[in-house]
Design a protein around this motif. Structure first.
Motif, mmCIF file in Angstrom:
data_model
loop_
_atom_site.group_PDB
_atom_site.id
_atom_site.type_symbol
_atom_site.label_atom_id
_atom_site.label_comp_id
_atom_site.label_asym_id
_atom_site.label_seq_id
_atom_site.Cartn_x
_atom_site.Cartn_y
_atom_site.Cartn_z
ATOM 1 N N PHE A 87 0.879 -0.988 0.113
ATOM 2 C CA PHE A 87 0.027 -0.078 -0.015
ATOM 3 C C PHE A 87 1.079 1.244 -0.034
ATOM 4 O O PHE A 87 1.667 1.412 0.903
ATOM 5 C CB PHE A 87 -0.919 0.046 1.058
ATOM 6 C CG PHE A 87 -1.600 1.216 1.501
ATOM 7 C CD1 PHE A 87 -2.925 1.447 0.743
ATOM 8 C CD2 PHE A 87 -1.402 2.477 2.085
ATOM 9 C CE1 PHE A 87 -3.512 2.620 0.970
ATOM 10 C CE2 PHE A 87 -2.171 3.540 2.255
ATOM 11 C CZ PHE A 87 -3.225 3.957 1.681
ATOM 12 N N ASN A 88 0.856 1.902 -0.989
ATOM 13 C CA ASN A 88 1.748 3.219 -1.364
ATOM 14 C C ASN A 88 0.937 4.433 -1.305
ATOM 15 O O ASN A 88 0.222 4.645 -2.263
ATOM 16 C CB ASN A 88 2.682 2.804 -2.491
ATOM 17 C CG ASN A 88 3.694 3.987 -2.635
ATOM 18 O OD1 ASN A 88 3.541 5.060 -2.413
ATOM 19 N ND2 ASN A 88 4.817 3.448 -3.112
ATOM 20 N N ASN A 89 1.024 5.354 -0.465
ATOM 21 C CA ASN A 89 0.687 6.872 -0.548
ATOM 22 C C ASN A 89 1.698 7.773 -0.201
ATOM 23 O O ASN A 89 1.438 8.764 0.457
ATOM 24 C CB ASN A 89 -0.616 6.816 0.788
ATOM 25 C CG ASN A 89 -1.372 8.014 0.425
ATOM 26 O OD1 ASN A 89 -1.487 8.561 -0.521
ATOM 27 N ND2 ASN A 89 -1.766 8.410 1.594
ATOM 28 N N ILE A 90 2.730 7.402 -0.789
ATOM 29 C CA ILE A 90 4.077 8.296 -0.605
ATOM 30 C C ILE A 90 3.991 9.316 -1.678
ATOM 31 O O ILE A 90 3.688 8.974 -3.022
ATOM 32 C CB ILE A 90 5.236 7.459 -0.897
ATOM 33 C CG1 ILE A 90 5.293 6.356 0.385
ATOM 34 C CG2 ILE A 90 6.402 8.278 -0.901
ATOM 35 C CD1 ILE A 90 5.805 7.044 1.612
ATOM 36 N N THR A 91 4.255 10.555 -1.689
ATOM 37 C CA THR A 91 4.602 11.363 -2.342
ATOM 38 C C THR A 91 6.240 11.994 -2.160
ATOM 39 O O THR A 91 6.676 11.786 -1.205
ATOM 40 C CB THR A 91 3.921 12.730 -2.514
ATOM 41 O OG1 THR A 91 3.912 13.322 -1.219
ATOM 42 C CG2 THR A 91 2.493 12.571 -2.722
ATOM 43 N N ASN A 92 6.781 12.171 -3.453
ATOM 44 C CA ASN A 92 8.400 12.865 -3.297
ATOM 45 C C ASN A 92 8.652 13.715 -4.319
ATOM 46 O O ASN A 92 7.971 14.020 -5.297
ATOM 47 C CB ASN A 92 9.066 11.332 -3.464
ATOM 48 C CG ASN A 92 8.965 10.764 -4.846
ATOM 49 O OD1 ASN A 92 8.004 10.175 -5.221
ATOM 50 N ND2 ASN A 92 9.928 10.836 -5.749
ATOM 51 N N SER A 93 9.577 14.317 -3.671
ATOM 52 C CA SER A 93 10.334 15.496 -4.584
ATOM 53 C C SER A 93 11.944 15.485 -4.553
ATOM 54 O O SER A 93 12.214 16.009 -3.484
ATOM 55 C CB SER A 93 9.720 16.901 -4.163
ATOM 56 O OG SER A 93 10.335 18.025 -4.827
ATOM 57 N N TYR A 94 12.379 14.920 -5.478
ATOM 58 C CA TYR A 94 13.854 14.578 -5.145
ATOM 59 C C TYR A 94 14.219 13.801 -3.952
ATOM 60 O O TYR A 94 13.429 12.897 -3.731
ATOM 61 C CB TYR A 94 14.398 15.909 -5.338
ATOM 62 C CG TYR A 94 14.411 16.425 -6.690
ATOM 63 C CD1 TYR A 94 14.885 15.985 -7.870
ATOM 64 C CD2 TYR A 94 13.538 17.471 -7.031
ATOM 65 C CE1 TYR A 94 14.912 16.263 -9.077
ATOM 66 C CE2 TYR A 94 13.762 18.097 -8.110
ATOM 67 C CZ TYR A 94 14.030 17.714 -9.226
ATOM 68 O OH TYR A 94 13.935 18.279 -10.649
#
Length: 401
Positions: free
Chosen positions: A217-224
């Motif tokens: 289950f993936n609710n990740i956001t990333n910026s660099y």
């Protein structure tokens, strides 16, 4: 909507990105789907960053433009550490995370850790369509494995595992992903040295057929280098058929769940947490599957210093960006790693009583190339906060978690 345009991609195929996108040409404009597409692109190994813009062409006709910044995705790797004989161990690898421009993964590794090992991998998560793919790997791992017995002495075995695995990969929706496969393995233990109990044989071998899988289950956001959100990854192995010469190797179920939580702190800070829970149904074997080790769970503790048939590990760290310029960033981090183990032949109470509990803390640095996928060189120094007197430096590629 009249047109969907993707810009900035050089190696990643436009047709592949459009196949992943929820927004299609001719569909009704939906801002939630556009935001989901941007987040989906950012999670790809080949994409460092993604943005969008909307251009009005005329009444009832708009143009959606996705702009991506690509990662360099052909990644060599080199890890150097200390083996169980206090000599140098190393692992060298090369992987292409954007094979054929479709974010397929292909590559392999060679390692020297007392003995020689190698493996080859191919994964195509979106081979058939946006939801369905496949993965295949073969590994021949030969290691010197310390086994910890009741007499508080350890015995060294030569462990040889030859395993072929094939998995089906299914992305149910944006946040939920499943894998299910079959693993065929031959495992052998050959006694090398140590004070061996009479009931423990010098040679053991087993042939396994196992169902293996993973749910994410993936609710990740990333910026660099910055990450925010929650992720849960459950991996398991269930033995269907096991033929061998000793019951000590016949574990029937092994499961592990990683719960990860990340939070941005200000503009340059990141709080990262991982709770790892593992359990094996066969608690009577000294050949336990969960190891206490520098590279796996507790930084500073040493190289495979204990084993267990169940474990609970908490890793928490604060990451602060000290320098960021163009493609380069440098982070400092402060961490605490804590864990407790169920000893072989022990009970689940071992996890609660805390007799096997270990707590380490320390500081580290991260050197990050923002345009190369997972190009994070890390160095950590951990020291014991409990009864263990260990301390040490841990090197690696990629964030610790």
């Amino acid at each position: 909507m009249s047109e969907v345009i993707i810009e900035g991609n050089k190696r990643t195929k436009t047709s592949f990105l459009k196949r992943l996108a929820f927004v299609k040409e001719g569909s009704v404009l939906d801002s939630s789907k556009i935001i989901s597409d941007v987040r989906r692109f950012k999670l790809l190994p080949s994409v460092a960053s993604a943005t969008y813009s909307i251009n009005d062409v005329e009444i009832d006709r708009v143009k959606i433009i996705y702009t991506v910044v690509e990662n360099f995705a052909i990644i060599p790797g080199l890890n150097v550490s200390q083996d169980n004989n206090d000599d140098i161990a190393y692992r060298t690898s090369i992987f292409d995370f954007n094979f054929l421009g479709q974010n397929q993964i292909i590559g392999g590794f060679y390692s020297k850790n007392v003995f020689n090992s190698y493996g080859v991998f191919w994964e195509a998560p979106n081979l058939f369509n946006r939801k369905l793919g496949i993965g295949i790997n073969y590994q021949n791992n030969i290691l010197q494995e310390p086994i910890f017995l009741d007499n508080n002495k350890d015995v060294n075995y030569k462990y040889n595992s030859k395993a072929f695995e094939i998995r089906a990969m299914y992305e149910h929706n944006f946040k939920n992903r499943f894998e299910l496969g079959i693993n065929l393995a031959n495992e052998d233990y050959d006694y090398l040295e140590g004070d061996l109990n009479a009931e423990i044989p010098e040679q053991l071998g087993v042939k396994r057929i196992s169902v293996v899988g993973e749910y994410e289950f993936n609710n990740i956001t990333n910026s660099y280098q910055y990450v925010e959100g929650f992720r849960s990854i459950f991996t398991y192995s269930f033995t269907l058929n096991s033929k061998g010469d000793n019951n000590l190797l016949k574990n029937f179920f092994i499961g592990r769940n990683d719960f990860e939580y990340f939070k941005r702190i200000g503009t340059k800070g990141n709080w990262a947490n991982r709770l790892r829970i593992g359990y094996a149904t066969n608690s009577s074997t000294p050949f336990a599957p969960f190891a206490l080790d520098n590279q796996l769970n507790i930084r500073g503790v040493g190289n495979t210093v204990d084993r267990g048939t169940a474990s609970i590990v908490l890793n928490t760290e604060y990451r602060q960006t000290l320098l960021e310029k163009g493609w380069f960033a440098m982070q400092a981090n402060a961490f605490v790693d804590a864990g407790t183990w169920q000893e072989p032949n022990g009970s689940i109470d071992d996890l609660i009583t805390g007799e096997s509990a270990t707590v380490f803390s320390g500081l580290g640095l991260r050197f990050i190339h923002k345009r190369i996928f997972n190009a994070v060189f890390r160095i950590d120094y951990g020291f014991s906060l409990g009864k263990k007197a260990n301390n040490g430096i841990v090197f690696g590629i990629g964030q610790y978690f």
